[in-house]
Scaffold this motif. Structure first.
Motif, PDB file in Angstrom:
ATOM      1  N   TYR A  20       0.849  -1.129   0.053  1.00 11.78           N
ATOM      2  CA  TYR A  20       0.086   0.051  -0.112  1.00 11.78           C
ATOM      3  C   TYR A  20       0.743   1.296  -0.060  1.00 11.78           C
ATOM      4  CZ  TYR A  20      -3.763  -3.044   1.306  1.00 11.78           C
ATOM      5  OH  TYR A  20      -4.702  -4.351   1.247  1.00 11.78           O
ATOM      6  N   SER A  89     -15.714  -4.175   1.705  1.00 12.94           N
ATOM      7  CA  SER A  89     -15.010  -3.481   0.797  1.00 12.94           C
ATOM      8  C   SER A  89     -14.340  -1.972   1.290  1.00 12.94           C
ATOM      9  CB  SER A  89     -15.521  -3.276  -0.454  1.00 12.94           C
ATOM     10  OG  SER A  89     -16.025  -4.550  -1.074  1.00 12.94           O
ATOM     11  N   LEU A  90     -13.468  -1.704   0.826  1.00 13.84           N
ATOM     12  CA  LEU A  90     -12.804  -0.179   0.901  1.00 13.84           C
ATOM     13  C   LEU A  90     -13.075   0.451  -0.315  1.00 13.84           C
ATOM     14  CD1 LEU A  90      -9.283  -1.140   2.927  1.00 13.84           C
ATOM     15  CD2 LEU A  90     -11.752  -0.717   3.961  1.00 13.84           C
ATOM     16  N   SER A  91     -13.529   1.637   0.023  1.00 14.89           N
ATOM     17  CA  SER A  91     -13.915   2.545  -1.253  1.00 14.89           C
ATOM     18  C   SER A  91     -12.705   3.494  -1.366  1.00 14.89           C
ATOM     19  CB  SER A  91     -15.044   3.138  -0.945  1.00 14.89           C
ATOM     20  OG  SER A  91     -15.531   3.999  -2.228  1.00 14.89           O
ATOM     21  N   LEU A  92     -12.122   3.513  -2.419  1.00 18.19           N
ATOM     22  CA  LEU A  92     -10.902   4.556  -2.568  1.00 18.19           C
ATOM     23  C   LEU A  92     -11.436   5.505  -3.683  1.00 18.19           C
ATOM     24  CD1 LEU A  92      -7.147   3.525  -3.113  1.00 18.19           C
ATOM     25  CD2 LEU A  92      -8.285   5.242  -4.768  1.00 18.19           C
ATOM     26  N   TYR A 103      -4.445   3.082  -9.667  1.00 19.74           N
ATOM     27  CA  TYR A 103      -4.818   2.461  -8.337  1.00 19.74           C
ATOM     28  C   TYR A 103      -5.369   1.199  -8.847  1.00 19.74           C
ATOM     29  CZ  TYR A 103      -3.871   6.749  -5.702  1.00 19.74           C
ATOM     30  OH  TYR A 103      -3.443   7.834  -5.113  1.00 19.74           O
ATOM     31  N   LEU A 107      -3.846  -2.404  -7.513  1.00 20.77           N
ATOM     32  CA  LEU A 107      -4.656  -3.304  -6.594  1.00 20.77           C
ATOM     33  C   LEU A 107      -4.944  -4.568  -7.281  1.00 20.77           C
ATOM     34  CD1 LEU A 107      -6.833  -0.647  -5.131  1.00 20.77           C
ATOM     35  CD2 LEU A 107      -5.029  -1.872  -3.900  1.00 20.77           C
ATOM     36  N   GLN A 130     -10.240  -7.205  -5.862  1.00 17.74           N
ATOM     37  CA  GLN A 130      -9.624  -7.854  -4.716  1.00 17.74           C
ATOM     38  C   GLN A 130      -8.131  -8.002  -4.876  1.00 17.74           C
ATOM     39  OE1 GLN A 130      -9.992 -12.338  -3.807  1.00 17.74           O
ATOM     40  NE2 GLN A 130     -11.254 -11.383  -2.239  1.00 17.74           N
ATOM     41  N   ASP A 131      -7.516  -7.161  -3.603  1.00 16.44           N
ATOM     42  CA  ASP A 131      -5.969  -7.197  -4.024  1.00 16.44           C
ATOM     43  C   ASP A 131      -5.296  -8.823  -3.504  1.00 16.44           C
ATOM     44  OD1 ASP A 131      -5.647  -7.282  -1.084  1.00 16.44           O
ATOM     45  OD2 ASP A 131      -5.402  -5.407  -0.918  1.00 16.44           O
ATOM     46  N   SER A 136     -10.985  -6.345  -0.599  1.00 14.99           N
ATOM     47  CA  SER A 136     -11.967  -6.032  -1.547  1.00 14.99           C
ATOM     48  C   SER A 136     -11.766  -4.518  -1.776  1.00 14.99           C
ATOM     49  CB  SER A 136     -13.184  -6.387  -1.519  1.00 14.99           C
ATOM     50  OG  SER A 136     -13.373  -7.866  -1.672  1.00 14.99           O
ATOM     51  N   TRP A 137     -11.620  -3.879  -2.767  1.00 14.81           N
ATOM     52  CA  TRP A 137     -11.565  -2.502  -3.006  1.00 14.81           C
ATOM     53  C   TRP A 137     -12.781  -2.033  -4.066  1.00 14.81           C
ATOM     54  CZ3 TRP A 137      -8.114   0.774  -0.584  1.00 14.81           C
ATOM     55  CH2 TRP A 137      -7.027   0.323  -0.051  1.00 14.81           C
ATOM     56  N   VAL A 139     -12.863   1.230  -6.578  1.00 10.11           N
ATOM     57  CA  VAL A 139     -12.040   2.426  -6.811  1.00 10.11           C
ATOM     58  C   VAL A 139     -12.984   3.005  -7.945  1.00 10.11           C
ATOM     59  CG1 VAL A 139      -9.941   2.998  -8.065  1.00 10.11           C
ATOM     60  CG2 VAL A 139     -10.089   0.939  -6.747  1.00 10.11           C
TER      61      VAL A 139
END
Length: 148
Positions: A20, A89-92, A103, A107, A130-131, A136-137, A139
Motif C-alpha cells: 500500500y 470493501s474499502l472504497s478509494l 490504483y 491493486l 480484490q487485492d 476488496s476495493w 475504486v
C-alpha cells in the motif's frame, strides 16, 4: 466519533502495508510488533486471547497508516495465514480517472478483478477488485455526484 477500518492480515501485514505504501502512497504512523508487548518476556502472562503461535514475535501486533486523508489500522492477528475479509470493501476515490485506473491496476496485480473499470452513472471510472491480500476495493475516479 470516528469509524476506522481494522484489517487482520493473519501473517502478511508487513507485506500488505509495504504494498500500500508503494502503490497507494500509504504513510505509516506507528507500528508495534508482538515482541514489543510489555508483558512479553517479563514473566507476565499475556491477557486472555492475546497469546500467539511461537515464532510470531516479529509479526505486527498493531499498525496505523494513512491512505490519503483516511486512517487505517491493521495487525497480523493470530498469524493463521488465512485472512478473511468477507462482507466488506474499502472504497478509494481517486482525484481523477487516470489515477483511478492506476490504483485499480496496482491493486489488481496479483489479485482478482471483480468488476472491470467502467463508466457508471455516479463516476466516470468505477471498478471492484480484490487485492493479493484478499481485501476488496471499490475504486472510483471522476465522481459525478459527490455525496452530501
Amino acid at each position: 466519533m470516528q469509524v476506522q477500518p481494522y484489517l487482520f492480515f493473519e501473517g502478511r501485514c508487513e507485506e500488505a502495508v509495504a504494498f500500500y505504501r508503494e502503490h497507494l502512497g500509504a504513510q505509516v504512523v506507528m507500528t508495534m510488533r508482538f515482541r514489543d508487548n510489555r508483558d512479553a518476556g517479563k514473566g507476565g502472562d499475556a491477557p486472555e486471547g492475546c497469546s500467539l503461535p511461537a515464532g510470531c514475535e516479529d509479526k505486527i501486533m498493531h499498525t496505523a497508516f494513512t491512505v490519503g486523508d483516511s486512517m487505517l489500522m491493521a495487525s497480523d492477528g493470530m498469524c493463521s495465514g488465512k485472512s478473511n475479509f468477507q462482507g466488506i470493501s474499502l472504497s478509494l476515490t481517486a482525484s481523477d480517472e487516470q489515477q483511478a485506473e492506476k490504483y485499480f491496476d496496482a491493486l489488481g496485480n496479483g489479485g482478482q478483478v471483480q468488476m472491470p473499470m467502467t463508466q457508471t452513472f455516479f463516476a466516470k471510472r468505477f471498478g471492484m477488485v480484490q487485492d493479493r491480500f484478499g481485501v476488496s476495493w471499490m475504486v472510483l475516479g471522476g465522481v459525478q455526484n459527490k455525496p452530501a
